[in-house]
Write an enzyme that holds these catalytic residues in place. Structure first.
Site, short mmCIF file in Angstrom:
data_model
loop_
_atom_site.label_atom_id
_atom_site.label_comp_id
_atom_site.label_asym_id
_atom_site.label_seq_id
_atom_site.Cartn_x
_atom_site.Cartn_y
_atom_site.Cartn_z
N CYS A 1 0.85 -1.19 0.00
CA CYS A 1 0.00 0.00 0.00
C CYS A 1 0.88 1.24 0.00
CB CYS A 1 -0.93 0.00 1.21
SG CYS A 1 -1.86 1.54 1.37
N CYS B 1 0.47 3.50 3.09
CA CYS B 1 1.08 2.89 4.28
C CYS B 1 2.59 3.12 4.25
CB CYS B 1 0.77 1.40 4.37
SG CYS B 1 -0.87 1.02 5.03
N HIS C 1 -4.39 1.42 8.24
CA HIS C 1 -4.88 1.16 6.89
C HIS C 1 -6.39 0.92 6.91
CE1 HIS C 1 -4.72 -0.10 2.68
NE2 HIS C 1 -5.67 -0.97 3.03
N ASN D 1 -12.66 10.07 -2.84
CA ASN D 1 -13.09 9.16 -3.90
C ASN D 1 -13.15 7.76 -3.32
OD1 ASN D 1 -13.12 11.21 -5.91
ND2 ASN D 1 -10.89 11.07 -6.06
N GLY E 1 -13.15 6.88 -9.19
CA GLY E 1 -11.78 7.17 -9.61
C GLY E 1 -10.75 7.03 -8.51
N THR F 1 -7.72 5.81 -6.90
CA THR F 1 -6.54 5.13 -7.45
C THR F 1 -5.64 4.55 -6.36
OG1 THR F 1 -5.34 7.22 -7.55
CG2 THR F 1 -6.50 6.54 -9.54
N HIS G 1 -6.16 3.38 0.03
CA HIS G 1 -5.94 3.70 1.45
C HIS G 1 -6.71 5.00 1.65
CE1 HIS G 1 -3.03 3.99 5.09
NE2 HIS G 1 -3.80 5.09 5.15
N HIS H 1 -8.19 8.41 2.02
CA HIS H 1 -7.53 9.72 2.04
C HIS H 1 -8.53 10.80 1.68
CE1 HIS H 1 -7.01 7.95 -1.99
NE2 HIS H 1 -7.11 9.19 -2.47
N HIS I 1 -8.74 14.53 0.11
CA HIS I 1 -8.08 15.61 -0.62
C HIS I 1 -8.56 16.94 -0.03
CE1 HIS I 1 -7.04 13.16 -4.34
NE2 HIS I 1 -7.99 12.40 -3.83
P1 AMP Z 1 -7.48 9.19 -5.60
O1 AMP Z 1 -7.56 9.27 -7.10
O2 AMP Z 1 -8.62 9.85 -4.90
O3 AMP Z 1 -7.22 7.77 -5.12
O4 AMP Z 1 -6.24 10.07 -5.21
C1 AMP Z 1 -4.94 9.59 -5.13
C2 AMP Z 1 -4.05 10.80 -5.12
O5 AMP Z 1 -2.78 10.41 -4.67
C3 AMP Z 1 -3.87 11.43 -6.50
O6 AMP Z 1 -4.31 12.79 -6.45
C4 AMP Z 1 -2.35 11.34 -6.74
O7 AMP Z 1 -1.83 12.45 -7.40
C5 AMP Z 1 -1.83 11.19 -5.33
N1 AMP Z 1 -0.55 10.50 -5.22
C6 AMP Z 1 -0.17 9.36 -5.82
N2 AMP Z 1 1.07 9.01 -5.45
C7 AMP Z 1 1.49 9.97 -4.58
C8 AMP Z 1 2.69 10.19 -3.85
N3 AMP Z 1 3.74 9.36 -3.92
N4 AMP Z 1 2.79 11.31 -3.07
C9 AMP Z 1 1.74 12.17 -3.00
N5 AMP Z 1 0.58 12.00 -3.64
C10 AMP Z 1 0.45 10.93 -4.43
ZN ZN Z 2 -2.49 1.51 3.48
#
Ligand code: AMP
Ligand code: ZN
Length: 112
Positions: A3, A6, A45, A85, A91, A93, A96, A98, A100
């Site tokens: 992850c 994580c 997690h 999301n 969407g 991606t 874990h 989070h 925004h």
């Molecule tokens: P989501 O599409 O809601 O899952 O958001 C995932 C977010 O994580 C995206 O906005 C990515 O730009 C961001 N992201 C992916 N890898 C990293 C990383 N190593 N450091 C900071 N943000 C990241």
């Molecule tokens: Zn995690």
């Protein structure tokens, strides 16, 4: 378990952290979608919002308190957006949980 967030929480993958406490970490999004764009994640997690339960939900309330504090520190006095999301259709991606936090100027009103 593999992850990304994580690993960021543990410090194994570098990030631009702006806040950390015993329950959560905040770091700047690597691909900012607004002048200010950071993410706040629980240290424990939780895969997505769909996996929030009575037992693990206190960290979500805590994260919202942290967001209010960080938004003030980041100068987002004119407002900001909190986005989560949940799963594929939204969407998500990184699997874990989070939140925004986007701000620093007027944001588009697009919701879908
Ligand atoms: P989501 O599409 O809601 O899952 O958001 C995932 C977010 O994580 C995206 O906005 C990515 O730009 C961001 N992201 C992916 N890898 C990293 C990383 N190593 N450091 C900071 N943000 C990241
Ligand atoms: Zn995690």
């Amino acid at each position: 378990m593999d992850c990304l967030f994580c690993e960021i929480v543990k410090g194994n993958i570098p990030s631009k952290k702006l806040y950390e406490d015993e329950q959560c970490v905040a770091f700047y999004d690597i691909n900012p979608m607004a002048p200010v764009h950071f993410l706040v994640v629980p240290k424990a997690h939780i895969a997505c919002a769909d996996e929030i339960t009575q037992e693990n939900s206190p960290v979500v309330a805590h994260i919202f308190c942290v967001i209010a504090k960080l938004a003030k520190e980041q100068g987002l006095c004119d407002g900001y957006r909190i986005v989560n999301n949940c799963k594929e259709n939204a969407g998500q991606t990184v699997r874990h949980l989070h939140f925004h936090v986007l701000g620093g100027g007027p944001l588009s009103l697009q919701m879908a």
